[in-house]
Design an enzyme around this catalytic site. Structure first.
Site, PDB file in Angstrom:
ATOM      1  N   SER A 132      -2.140  -9.071  -1.842  1.00  0.00           N
ATOM      2  CA  SER A 132      -2.128  -9.203  -0.479  1.00  0.00           C
ATOM      3  C   SER A 132      -2.736 -11.005  -0.021  1.00  0.00           C
ATOM      4  CB  SER A 132      -2.643  -8.340   0.231  1.00  0.00           C
ATOM      5  OG  SER A 132      -2.403  -8.490   1.782  1.00  0.00           O
ATOM      6  N   ASP A 179       7.098  -2.372   0.630  1.00  0.00           N
ATOM      7  CA  ASP A 179       6.151  -3.061   1.180  1.00  0.00           C
ATOM      8  C   ASP A 179       6.666  -3.809   2.525  1.00  0.00           C
ATOM      9  OD1 ASP A 179       4.174  -4.977   2.001  1.00  0.00           O
ATOM     10  OD2 ASP A 179       3.690  -5.811  -0.185  1.00  0.00           O
ATOM     11  N   HIS A 191       2.519  -1.551   0.669  1.00  0.00           N
ATOM     12  CA  HIS A 191       1.561  -2.512   0.428  1.00  0.00           C
ATOM     13  C   HIS A 191       0.190  -2.354  -0.155  1.00  0.00           C
ATOM     14  CE1 HIS A 191       0.063  -6.526   1.237  1.00  0.00           C
ATOM     15  NE2 HIS A 191      -0.866  -6.193   1.793  1.00  0.00           N
ATOM     16  N   ASP A 192      -0.242  -1.165   0.134  1.00  0.00           N
ATOM     17  CA  ASP A 192      -1.623  -0.534  -0.265  1.00  0.00           C
ATOM     18  C   ASP A 192      -1.804  -0.263  -1.896  1.00  0.00           C
ATOM     19  OD1 ASP A 192      -3.742  -0.863   1.631  1.00  0.00           O
ATOM     20  OD2 ASP A 192      -4.008   0.986   2.153  1.00  0.00           O
TER      21      ASP A 192
HETATM   22  N1  COA Z   1      -8.828  12.673   9.774  1.00  0.00           N
HETATM   23  C1  COA Z   1      -9.869  11.791   9.761  1.00  0.00           C
HETATM   24  N2  COA Z   1     -10.309  11.328   8.480  1.00  0.00           N
HETATM   25  C2  COA Z   1      -9.349  11.468   7.574  1.00  0.00           C
HETATM   26  C3  COA Z   1      -8.349  12.076   7.592  1.00  0.00           C
HETATM   27  C4  COA Z   1      -7.790  12.793   8.955  1.00  0.00           C
HETATM   28  N3  COA Z   1      -6.974  13.642   8.951  1.00  0.00           N
HETATM   29  N4  COA Z   1      -7.786  12.331   6.356  1.00  0.00           N
HETATM   30  C5  COA Z   1      -8.461  11.422   5.421  1.00  0.00           C
HETATM   31  N5  COA Z   1      -9.394  11.052   6.189  1.00  0.00           N
HETATM   32  C6  COA Z   1     -10.545  10.279   5.494  1.00  0.00           C
HETATM   33  C7  COA Z   1     -11.126  10.879   4.436  1.00  0.00           C
HETATM   34  O1  COA Z   1     -12.199  11.718   4.808  1.00  0.00           O
HETATM   35  C8  COA Z   1     -11.802   9.349   3.768  1.00  0.00           C
HETATM   36  O2  COA Z   1     -12.758   9.041   4.351  1.00  0.00           O
HETATM   37  P1  COA Z   1     -14.059   8.095   3.185  1.00  0.00           P
HETATM   38  O3  COA Z   1     -13.355   7.140   3.077  1.00  0.00           O
HETATM   39  O4  COA Z   1     -15.131   8.045   4.405  1.00  0.00           O
HETATM   40  O5  COA Z   1     -14.218   9.009   2.281  1.00  0.00           O
HETATM   41  C9  COA Z   1     -10.598   8.389   3.915  1.00  0.00           C
HETATM   42  O6  COA Z   1     -10.182   9.059   5.121  1.00  0.00           O
HETATM   43  C10 COA Z   1      -9.707   8.313   2.741  1.00  0.00           C
HETATM   44  O7  COA Z   1      -8.811   7.418   3.267  1.00  0.00           O
HETATM   45  P2  COA Z   1      -7.184   7.285   2.256  1.00  0.00           P
HETATM   46  O8  COA Z   1      -6.569   6.160   3.093  1.00  0.00           O
HETATM   47  O9  COA Z   1      -6.722   8.547   2.778  1.00  0.00           O
HETATM   48  O10 COA Z   1      -7.590   7.069   0.908  1.00  0.00           O
HETATM   49  P3  COA Z   1      -6.804   6.401  -0.138  1.00  0.00           P
HETATM   50  O11 COA Z   1      -7.455   6.688  -1.190  1.00  0.00           O
HETATM   51  O12 COA Z   1      -5.246   6.719   0.189  1.00  0.00           O
HETATM   52  O13 COA Z   1      -6.916   4.896   0.006  1.00  0.00           O
HETATM   53  C11 COA Z   1      -8.039   2.884   0.594  1.00  0.00           C
HETATM   54  C12 COA Z   1      -8.111   4.283  -0.093  1.00  0.00           C
HETATM   55  C13 COA Z   1      -9.442   2.012   0.548  1.00  0.00           C
HETATM   56  C14 COA Z   1      -7.091   2.130  -0.232  1.00  0.00           C
HETATM   57  C15 COA Z   1      -7.571   2.953   2.012  1.00  0.00           C
HETATM   58  O14 COA Z   1      -8.433   3.996   2.646  1.00  0.00           O
HETATM   59  C16 COA Z   1      -7.806   1.857   2.666  1.00  0.00           C
HETATM   60  O15 COA Z   1      -8.699   1.271   3.484  1.00  0.00           O
HETATM   61  N6  COA Z   1      -6.407   0.981   2.885  1.00  0.00           N
HETATM   62  C17 COA Z   1      -6.445  -0.324   3.689  1.00  0.00           C
HETATM   63  C18 COA Z   1      -6.833  -1.289   2.723  1.00  0.00           C
HETATM   64  C19 COA Z   1      -6.255  -2.707   3.305  1.00  0.00           C
HETATM   65  O16 COA Z   1      -7.159  -3.372   3.916  1.00  0.00           O
HETATM   66  N7  COA Z   1      -5.244  -3.125   2.850  1.00  0.00           N
HETATM   67  C20 COA Z   1      -4.410  -4.112   3.323  1.00  0.00           C
HETATM   68  C21 COA Z   1      -4.864  -5.466   2.693  1.00  0.00           C
HETATM   69  S1  COA Z   1      -4.117  -6.714   3.517  1.00  0.00           S
END
Ligand code: COA
Length: 372
Positions: free
Chosen positions: A156, A319, A352-353
């Site tokens: 990204s 993406d 994208h992720d």
């Molecule tokens: N209500 C509230 N919280 C919830 C939920 C719901 N229905 N479902 C899941 N969650 C919470 C989980 O409890 C967990 O919390 P924690 O992180 O404190 O443990 C979190 O959401 C999990 O996030 P999720 O996105 O489902 O995890 P993932 O494994 O699919 O992806 C990441 C992990 C880090 C990639 C993602 O969370 C993320 O931050 N993506 C954005 C990254 C980014 O900036 N990308 C762009 C770059 S330009």
């Protein structure tokens, strides 16, 4: 050339996420012509530098990433990719990741003290570009007395930096791995970024950027993150994960978060604003928008012509921000210029992720490329 890495005393600094190493970069001139003085770069390293200094893998982080790419303290955002025996094997490679210029995890950015005023820069921080981020990293590499990186890798906004590295300092690396990124930001991505930006600017707690030591425009910033999170993933994933599921014991109400997907997005919004600075976010969004490899270089093809390193692109079919057809265009141009380039195209519901999640898919490709 600087004193060399081994002669330098390593200083440390506390960040919201833990301690970090600090490099005193000094003064640098930005693409805009403005100067930044007393620049500090926060960084982390993993593994051991080889005696011949030929095993460096330089990692560039994404928009809201940081220098903690691997390890457990705090948990690294690429720790499934980088580590002992992992795809980027720190038993072999010396991995370095810096916090970008303009960031908020220790590197000089809007929350840093402006030397001239003794107060935080806030929105007086100069506009920065992806090229400025890369220039700062290259200055650090030179000051460490290094003249070659084995590979540069990032996704990204990190991938934009990888591409700029390959164009700006083509002789400095052997291999480059830009993931989920292309030669310019798409109109769609600029559009979404501006909705997020407007949400922050509309929050009165922004106070023209002078909110420190208060946390600032938390509401507007968390909405910006919610918008971002929609674009980072696909409809397929949102449907599969949440569908129309309601929160436990919830009736449909007017203003409450009743659907699981709402709950998820609000949670993600609150989580980011807890660790990230809104002013930094504004600056990094603008750097992302302005990214265009061809700018002031006579076009994208002329820029790509400069590249000398072997390239492995990773693209994700769905993406939304960096459409795979934009990536294919870059790869095709590089091929027509006779450059050594591979493209690994991944079909993932994460969109994208995917570069932050699909390690079992991407990891073997990265490993094979690094070992080739
Ligand atoms: N209500 C509230 N919280 C919830 C939920 C719901 N229905 N479902 C899941 N969650 C919470 C989980 O409890 C967990 O919390 P924690 O992180 O404190 O443990 C979190 O959401 C999990 O996030 P999720 O996105 O489902 O995890 P993932 O494994 O699919 O992806 C990441 C992990 C880090 C990639 C993602 O969370 C993320 O931050 N993506 C954005 C990254 C980014 O900036 N990308 C762009 C770059 S330009």
């Amino acid at each position: 050339m600087g004193k060399g890495m081994s002669d330098m005393a390593i200083t440390e600094k506390s960040t919201k996420l833990g301690t970090t190493k600090l490099h005193q970069l000094g003064s640098m001139q930005l693409e805009s012509g403005r100067w930044l003085h007393g620049v500090e770069i926060a960084y982390e390293t993993y593994g051991t530098l080889s005696p011949s200094k030929d095993n460096i893998v330089w990692v560039c982080h994404a928009l809201t990433g940081d220098q903690y790419a691997a390890g457990d303290h705090p948990p690294g955002w690429w720790s499934n990719l980088i580590g002992p025996g992992r795809y980027v094997d720190t038993n072999r490679f010396f991995v370095v990741c810096t916090n970008v210029l303009g960031g908020c995890s220790g590197t000089t950015g809007p929350s840093s003290t402006q030397p001239e005023t003794g107060k935080p820069y806030g929105l007086r921080f100069p506009t920065i570009t992806i090229r400025d981020m890369v220039k700062a990293q290259q200055m650090m590499v030179r000051q460490w007395g290094l003249d070659k990186l084995y590979a540069i890798i990032g996704g990204s906004v990190g991938g934009m930096q990888v591409l700029e590295w390959a164009v700006m300092y083509p002789e400095l690396m052997e291999k480059a791995i830009p993931m989920a990124t292309s030669s310019r930001l798409s109109a769609m991505a600029i559009a979404y970024n501006d909705v997020g930006r407007q949400s922050i600017l509309a929050d009165p707690d922004l106070m023209d950027g002078d909110y420190y030591p208060e946390p600032g425009p938390l509401k507007g910033f968390s909405i910006a993150r919610m918008i971002g999170m929609i674009t980072y993933r696909t409809q397929e994933l949102y449907d599969a994960r949440f569908g129309r599921e309601l929160k436990e014991d919830h009736e449909i109400t007017q203003f409450d978060s009743t659907f699981q997907v709402e709950s998820y997005l609000r949670y993600q919004g609150e989580k980011l604003v807890d660790r990230f600075d809104a002013n930094s976010y504004l600056y990094l969004l603008k750097a992302m928008d302005s990214h265009d490899l061809g700018r002031h270089r006579g076009g994208v093809e002329a820029a790509l012509e400069k590249i000398q390193s072997n390239m492995l692109f990773v693209g994700v079919t769905d993406d939304l921000l960096y459409p795979v057809n934009h990536i294919r265009e870059v790869v095709d141009t590089l091929r027509s210029l006779g450059k050594k380039v591979d493209l690994y195209e991944l079909d993932s519901p994460f969109g994208h992720d995917a570069f932050l999640v699909e390690f079992d898919e991407i990891g073997p490709e990265v490993k094979a490329f690094l070992n080739s």
